[in-house]
Design a protein around this motif. Sequence first.
Motif, short mmCIF file in Angstrom:
data_model
loop_
_atom_site.label_atom_id
_atom_site.label_comp_id
_atom_site.label_asym_id
_atom_site.label_seq_id
_atom_site.Cartn_x
_atom_site.Cartn_y
_atom_site.Cartn_z
N ASN A 55 -6.73 -9.71 0.65
CA ASN A 55 -6.72 -10.27 2.14
C ASN A 55 -7.30 -11.74 2.02
O ASN A 55 -6.49 -12.41 2.61
CB ASN A 55 -7.31 -9.13 2.98
CG ASN A 55 -6.67 -8.09 3.37
OD1 ASN A 55 -5.54 -8.06 2.87
ND2 ASN A 55 -7.32 -6.83 3.82
N ARG A 56 -8.31 -11.69 1.46
CA ARG A 56 -8.95 -13.21 1.14
C ARG A 56 -7.94 -14.11 0.84
O ARG A 56 -7.84 -15.29 1.46
CB ARG A 56 -10.05 -13.04 0.63
CG ARG A 56 -10.95 -14.48 0.48
CD ARG A 56 -12.31 -14.14 -0.09
NE ARG A 56 -12.85 -15.54 -0.01
CZ ARG A 56 -13.62 -16.26 0.99
NH1 ARG A 56 -13.38 -15.31 2.33
NH2 ARG A 56 -14.20 -17.12 1.12
N LEU A 110 -10.32 0.49 -4.47
CA LEU A 110 -9.02 0.02 -3.98
C LEU A 110 -9.33 -0.89 -2.61
O LEU A 110 -8.62 -1.82 -2.45
CB LEU A 110 -8.19 1.42 -3.40
CG LEU A 110 -7.07 0.85 -2.70
CD1 LEU A 110 -5.96 0.02 -3.80
CD2 LEU A 110 -6.31 2.08 -2.34
N ALA A 111 -10.39 -0.58 -1.96
CA ALA A 111 -10.85 -1.38 -0.85
C ALA A 111 -11.19 -2.79 -1.27
O ALA A 111 -10.75 -3.71 -0.85
CB ALA A 111 -11.97 -0.72 -0.30
N PHE A 168 -11.47 4.89 -3.98
CA PHE A 168 -11.45 4.66 -2.70
C PHE A 168 -12.14 3.22 -2.37
O PHE A 168 -11.62 2.15 -1.90
CB PHE A 168 -11.97 5.53 -1.40
CG PHE A 168 -11.49 6.71 -1.38
CD1 PHE A 168 -9.97 6.69 -0.60
CD2 PHE A 168 -11.84 7.88 -1.57
CE1 PHE A 168 -9.39 7.56 -0.47
CE2 PHE A 168 -11.11 9.07 -1.47
CZ PHE A 168 -9.82 8.91 -0.35
N PHE A 169 -13.45 3.06 -3.07
CA PHE A 169 -13.96 1.83 -3.18
C PHE A 169 -13.33 0.69 -3.84
O PHE A 169 -13.34 -0.35 -3.52
CB PHE A 169 -15.38 1.98 -3.79
CG PHE A 169 -16.33 3.05 -2.96
CD1 PHE A 169 -16.20 2.79 -1.38
CD2 PHE A 169 -17.41 3.75 -3.43
CE1 PHE A 169 -17.21 3.38 -0.75
CE2 PHE A 169 -18.09 4.67 -2.49
CZ PHE A 169 -18.07 4.72 -1.03
N MET A 214 -11.31 -9.46 8.01
CA MET A 214 -10.45 -9.04 6.35
C MET A 214 -10.79 -7.57 6.18
O MET A 214 -10.00 -7.00 5.57
CB MET A 214 -11.23 -9.86 5.35
CG MET A 214 -10.58 -11.24 4.95
SD MET A 214 -11.27 -12.06 3.72
CE MET A 214 -12.86 -12.17 3.90
N VAL A 239 -5.41 -14.90 3.64
CA VAL A 239 -5.93 -15.78 4.39
C VAL A 239 -5.99 -17.25 4.11
O VAL A 239 -5.52 -17.94 5.26
CB VAL A 239 -7.08 -15.07 5.03
CG1 VAL A 239 -8.09 -15.99 6.06
CG2 VAL A 239 -7.07 -13.73 5.68
N LEU A 265 -10.35 2.92 3.99
CA LEU A 265 -10.74 3.04 2.32
C LEU A 265 -12.26 3.51 2.36
O LEU A 265 -12.53 4.34 1.53
CB LEU A 265 -10.12 2.14 1.47
CG LEU A 265 -8.65 2.44 1.49
CD1 LEU A 265 -8.09 1.21 0.40
CD2 LEU A 265 -8.22 3.84 0.64
N ILE A 266 -12.83 2.52 2.88
CA ILE A 266 -14.45 2.29 2.65
C ILE A 266 -14.90 3.76 3.22
O ILE A 266 -15.60 4.51 2.53
CB ILE A 266 -15.16 1.24 3.07
CG1 ILE A 266 -14.64 -0.14 2.42
CG2 ILE A 266 -16.66 1.34 3.04
CD1 ILE A 266 -14.93 -1.32 2.87
N VAL A 276 -8.75 -1.41 4.62
CA VAL A 276 -9.76 -1.58 3.83
C VAL A 276 -10.96 -0.69 4.51
O VAL A 276 -11.73 -0.16 3.71
CB VAL A 276 -10.23 -3.11 3.76
CG1 VAL A 276 -11.41 -3.18 3.02
CG2 VAL A 276 -8.89 -3.99 3.01
N GLY A 286 -14.20 6.67 1.02
CA GLY A 286 -14.92 6.74 -0.28
C GLY A 286 -16.50 7.42 0.35
O GLY A 286 -16.90 8.21 -0.23
N LEU A 336 -8.10 -4.75 -2.19
CA LEU A 336 -7.29 -5.01 -0.80
C LEU A 336 -8.19 -6.29 -0.18
O LEU A 336 -7.53 -7.20 0.07
CB LEU A 336 -7.38 -3.82 -0.12
CG LEU A 336 -6.11 -2.86 -0.38
CD1 LEU A 336 -6.18 -1.66 0.36
CD2 LEU A 336 -4.89 -3.38 -0.53
N LEU A 337 -9.36 -6.14 -0.33
CA LEU A 337 -10.21 -7.12 0.18
C LEU A 337 -9.99 -8.64 -0.58
O LEU A 337 -9.71 -9.78 0.11
CB LEU A 337 -11.74 -6.83 0.02
CG LEU A 337 -12.63 -7.28 1.24
CD1 LEU A 337 -12.26 -6.87 2.44
CD2 LEU A 337 -14.12 -6.90 0.73
N VAL A 379 0.96 -1.25 0.02
CA VAL A 379 0.02 -0.02 0.24
C VAL A 379 0.85 1.50 0.03
O VAL A 379 0.75 2.25 0.90
CB VAL A 379 -1.08 0.24 1.11
CG1 VAL A 379 -2.20 1.01 0.92
CG2 VAL A 379 -1.58 -1.38 1.44
#
Lengths: 231, 211, 193
Positions: free
Chosen positions: B206-207, B198-199, B195-196, C166, B210, C174-175, C171, C178, B202-203, B37
Motif C-alpha cells: 500500500n505504501r 500478510l498484513a 495474519f500479521f 494505508m 500511495v 487481517l490485524i 490490512v 491475527g 500488504l502495508l 488478495v
Amino acid sequence: MEPQKKSDMQNATHLSGESNASSAKMLWAMVGIGTICALLIVLTYESTSDRIASLQDDALEAAVFKVLPGTTSTKAFTLQPDGKITLAKADDGQLIYAGYDARHQFTGVAVEASGQGYAGIIRVLYGYQPEQEKIIGFYVLQSNETPGLGDKIEKDNNFLANFKALDVALDQSGQLLHAIVPVKNGTKSNAWEIDAITGATISSRSVADILHSSIAEKAPVITKNIDVFMQ
Amino acid sequence: MLQKDNIAKGKDSTGRIADTDAFIKGLWRENPVFVQVLGMCPVLAVSNSAENALAMGLATMFVLAMSNMLVSSLRNFIPKQARIASYILIIATFVTITDYAIQAISVDLHKSLGAFISLIVVNCLILSRAEAFASKNSVLPSLLDALGMGGGFVLGLFCLGAVREILGNGTFFGLALFPEGFQPWIVMILPAGGFFTLALWLLIFNRWKVK
Amino acid sequence: MNESFGNIFINACLVNNFVLAYFLGICPFLGVSGKMETATRMGGAVTFVMLISSLCAFGIHALLVAIDAPYLQLISYIVVIASTVQLVEMFIKKMSPALFRSLGIFLPLITTNCAILGLALFQTNKGYNLPQSFVYALGAGLGFTLALMLIAGLREQMEFAEVPRMVKGTVLTLIIAGILSLAFMGFAGLGNG
C-alpha cells in the motif's frame, strides 16, 4: 466407475441452471469434458499408484527401524480378538510390527497408538522390547500440536531420550507395575517417569497417557505370545 | 529485491513482446496475493515455512497453467450456461492429478501440505483466471497469463513463508540462520503470525502504491 | 476413531476454528465481515450448507469406497457441493421466499468457499461416522459464524476510529483477525477433557 461418472455429469449439468440454448449440445459438451477429465485422472492414478504405495511402505518401515534400534527387517503381525497373535494377512487391521536385526535376532515390536492431544489427535509409533520389559523407541506419526511448543514432542532430544529405556515392567497378574507418568522437567528419578517439556505440559501428559493406555492393553498379550515372534 | 526479480523475468520473455504483458502483469501490477488478495486460504495456511510455501505455490501454478490451457483450447466448445461447472470439473481434475504427483514425489511433503492441496480447487484465483482470461484468449497467451499469475502467487507465498520461517523458527529452508542464543518468535509460525505477516506485506505494498 | 461428541464439537468450533486456525473461508471472511447483520446471515447460510454437504460427503465417501475409486473423491465432492448449493437455493426459493431473500445472495458465494470442501475432506480424513460428522459440521459452522460475528462487531466499532489511511480495509481486518486468532489459542486444551 461408470455409474459414478454419469451421476457427476448429471449433477454438473444441473449447475447451469435455466438455459435457453439447446440442451442437447450442452449435454454433449459436458459428457465430452467429463470423459476427458475422467481419462486424465485414471491415467495419473494408474501410473502413480504403485510408486505411492511403495513410498508409503518405505515411510512406515523407516519409522519401525527408528523405534527399534538395530533392526534391519520387519514382519507384520495381527492382534486377534481372542488374544492370539498371528502373522498378518493382507487387509488386517490392528497391526503390530516385529523387528529383527542382521542376524535374525528379535529386537522388539513396534506398536501404533493414538489419543487426544492438545489440539487434535496424536498418532505415535513406539518400540516395545518384551524381554527387557522396556519401551525402547518413540516416533510421532501425526500431530497438530502447537508449532514451537507442543510439537517439541516430535523433535526435542531431551524429551525423546525418555523413550530410550522407559520401564514398563508387569507384575504377576499382568498389570503395569508403575503407571507411565509425566514429571516436571529435570526431576525424572525413576525409569518409568517421563521428563515433561517446559511449556508443553499438556502435550507431554497426552503422550504419557497414550503410551500408558496402549501398553497396559498390549504388553500382557505380547509377553504371553512372545514365542510367535521368535519363529 | 522484488523488483530485480521482476525485471529479470521480464527479460527472459522479451522474445514475444506482444505476449509479455500477459505474463508480466500477474507478477507485479496485478499480483494475486498482494494486489488482488485472492486465494488466501493456502497463502496463510501453508506459508509457515519457505519450503512448504514454495511447493504449494508451484502446485497451484501447475494447476493454473494446465487448466488455463485446457479451458482456452476448449473455449469454443464449452457452452456458456455450463461454463462454471466445466471449469470446476477441469480444475478438480488437475488438482487430483497434482495430489497424486506430489504423493509420488515425497510422502513427507504430502504430509506437511495435507488437505490444502485438495483445496486448490476452491482457490478463487484459478477460477477467476479461467473465467476472465482463458475463456477469451487462445492457448499461448492463456499459458503465459497462467505462468505470470502463478509466478506472482509463488512470489507472494514465498515472501510470506520466508518471513515466517526466518522469524518464527530461526531457519531458512531448514538451515539455521542465527547463533545458538536466538529465541525464535513462535507467534510467527502460529496461525496468528500468518495474519500479521500478510498484513505487514500488504502495508508495504500500500505504501509503495500511495507514493 | 472414538472421539466423544463434546470433544469433536469443541475442537471444530473453538480449538481448531476453521477461520482462525485453519484459514478456511477467508474470502467471505474478508468480504462480508463489515456489518454484523450480513455476517450473521452468511454464518447461518454456511452452517446450513455445511450440515447438508457433510451428509452428502459421507454418502459419497461410502459409495466411493464401495466401488473402490478413491481418485474420484475430490471431483465428486466439489461437483456434489456445487449442485447441493444450487438445489438448496432452488428449494428455499420455492418454499420460503422470505428466507431466500435473507440468504439468497450468499448461496452462490458459498460454492467456492473452501470451508465447505475443507469440512468434507477433513471429516473423511478423520474417519468420522455419520453422527460424528454431523456434530463436526455443526461445530465447524457455528465456529465460522462466531469468528465472522466477532470480526464484524470489531470492525463496526473501528469504522470511525482514526487509523492511518494505508491500514484501513484489508490490512486492519487481517490485524484484528491475527489478534483474535491469538485469543482463540486460549481455548486449546479444552478438547482434552
